[in-house]
Design a protein around this motif. Sequence first.
Motif, short mmCIF file in Angstrom:
data_model
loop_
_atom_site.label_atom_id
_atom_site.label_comp_id
_atom_site.label_asym_id
_atom_site.label_seq_id
_atom_site.Cartn_x
_atom_site.Cartn_y
_atom_site.Cartn_z
N LEU A 1 -19.88 -30.47 24.24
CA LEU A 1 -20.59 -29.23 23.89
C LEU A 1 -19.69 -28.01 24.10
O LEU A 1 -19.63 -27.11 23.26
N LEU A 2 -18.99 -28.02 25.23
CA LEU A 2 -18.08 -26.89 25.51
C LEU A 2 -16.95 -26.85 24.49
O LEU A 2 -16.59 -25.78 23.97
N LEU A 3 -16.37 -28.03 24.17
CA LEU A 3 -15.26 -28.08 23.21
C LEU A 3 -15.71 -27.54 21.85
O LEU A 3 -14.92 -26.97 21.10
N HIS A 4 -16.97 -27.72 21.56
CA HIS A 4 -17.53 -27.26 20.30
C HIS A 4 -17.83 -25.76 20.34
O HIS A 4 -17.57 -25.03 19.37
N ALA A 5 -18.35 -25.30 21.49
CA ALA A 5 -18.83 -23.91 21.57
C ALA A 5 -17.70 -22.91 21.84
O ALA A 5 -17.73 -21.77 21.34
N LEU A 6 -16.71 -23.32 22.62
CA LEU A 6 -15.68 -22.35 23.05
C LEU A 6 -14.89 -21.72 21.89
O LEU A 6 -14.65 -20.50 21.90
N PRO A 7 -14.49 -22.51 20.86
CA PRO A 7 -13.66 -21.89 19.80
C PRO A 7 -14.37 -20.76 19.06
O PRO A 7 -13.72 -19.91 18.46
N ALA A 8 -15.70 -20.74 19.12
CA ALA A 8 -16.44 -19.69 18.39
C ALA A 8 -16.41 -18.35 19.12
O ALA A 8 -16.81 -17.33 18.54
N GLU B 1 -8.59 -18.05 22.04
CA GLU B 1 -7.61 -18.24 20.98
C GLU B 1 -7.36 -19.70 20.68
O GLU B 1 -7.04 -20.07 19.56
N LYS B 2 -7.46 -20.53 21.72
CA LYS B 2 -7.16 -21.94 21.50
C LYS B 2 -7.90 -22.77 22.54
O LYS B 2 -7.98 -22.37 23.71
N VAL B 3 -8.42 -23.89 22.10
CA VAL B 3 -9.06 -24.83 23.03
C VAL B 3 -8.28 -26.13 22.93
O VAL B 3 -8.17 -26.72 21.85
N LEU C 1 -8.74 -26.81 29.10
CA LEU C 1 -7.79 -25.69 29.15
C LEU C 1 -8.00 -24.85 27.90
O LEU C 1 -8.02 -25.39 26.79
N ILE C 2 -8.17 -23.54 28.11
CA ILE C 2 -8.31 -22.66 26.94
C ILE C 2 -7.29 -21.52 27.03
O ILE C 2 -6.95 -21.07 28.13
N ALA D 1 0.86 -19.95 29.48
CA ALA D 1 0.66 -18.51 29.40
C ALA D 1 -0.69 -18.21 28.74
O ALA D 1 -1.03 -18.82 27.71
N GLY D 2 -1.45 -17.32 29.32
CA GLY D 2 -2.74 -16.91 28.74
C GLY D 2 -3.84 -17.94 28.93
O GLY D 2 -4.90 -17.82 28.32
N CYS D 3 -3.60 -18.94 29.76
CA CYS D 3 -4.58 -20.04 29.84
C CYS D 3 -5.46 -20.01 31.09
O CYS D 3 -5.04 -19.59 32.17
N ILE D 4 -6.66 -20.49 30.88
CA ILE D 4 -7.64 -20.63 31.95
C ILE D 4 -8.15 -22.08 31.92
O ILE D 4 -8.35 -22.62 30.84
N ARG D 5 -8.30 -22.67 33.08
CA ARG D 5 -8.83 -24.04 33.13
C ARG D 5 -10.26 -24.01 33.64
O ARG D 5 -10.54 -23.40 34.67
#
Length: 351
Positions: free
Chosen positions: A271-278, A283-285, A294-295, A324-328
């Motif tokens: 669900l998260l993998l689907h919702a996060l890119p929107a 910028e990237k999942v 990691l996003i 760089a620019g990533c959050i886990r």
Amino acid sequence: MFNLNNIIRPNVLKMKAYSSARDEYKGDASIFLDANENSLGSLAGENYHRYPDPHQKQLKRKIAEIKGINPAQIFLGNGSDEAIDLLFRMVCRPGQDKMLHLPPTYGMYEVSANLNEVTMEAVQLTPKFQIPVAEVLASITPETKLIFVCSPNNPTGSLIEIESIETLLRSFEGLVVVDEAYADFSESPSWTARLAEFPNLVVLQTFSKAWGMAGLRLGLAFASEEIISVLDKIKPPYNINEATQQLALQALEHTEALRDMVEEIKQERELLLHALPALAQVEKVYPSDANFILIKVKDADGLYNYLLSKRIVVRNRSTVPGCAGCIRITVGTLEENQQLLQAISEYKTQD
Ligand SMILES: Cc1ncc(COP(=O)(O)O)c(C=O)c1O
């Protein structure tokens, strides 16, 4: 050809394990006045006045049954972090030997290397978070004793290609440690199935993730009987406490509930993998075979602090090379994930 005796530190090869009071007596006694315990009992509860089984026989038998592995090929540690540290102490001579790891990856390999005065060779994973095999092989020297491969990798969530790990196992005369802390969340078969094939393979797993027992501190290493017997020789005698041994034994009766929990976490992950890119901030999942994602976001520090202000803690990995620019983000409960998505969608980059 791999020869364990060639890589074990000479002092470790020579030393004898600590012989505990309970090791010296194997019969069926009823009065134990051999270990300077409190004979009156314990304020913590029954059984806790006695030292725990240093060999964790019952627990290992149960794990062996569940995993289909010979108990003599199982080492139990106070978390897999203890196994990581003992692997260093087993094969790396301080000030002389080296380990190789593949950042961005789990931080304890580096911490243990530093603690044990072991030089660290870092070969960066490729942009797809895979092993640049030729570069790794070129970086190996006669002093290299350990290679750590984390799969699925923390913090990237990527499963490492089987062929790359096979090449390292075949080409390297030290130990290849495959850390499978997150393997329960992946469809890929465990490397424990390949132990008979590779005498230099050590597989790490943990009860801290899928099993939900991070607070109990119980980690596992699987390897040849020879490697396990050396780890057992050098470990602190009572490294797995009685409460952990008892509670883990109870938990191991519930493998079906474990499967259900893992399935639920994997569904939440999807669900998260689907919702996060929107979300505008994202910028990237990256794909994930673990219980975290990691996003890459537009403003990692700003978002991290914004989430903190909403009382949501994630892991800011933006200063880690390759991230760089990533959050886990750890996959949470349904409610937690919804709050997280809501909070990220509300965040506006401050210009
Ligand atoms: C890849 C990896 N290995 C090992 C560990 C440590 O596990 P344990 O709790 O068993 O010490 C972690 C914890 O985050 C991890 O991410």
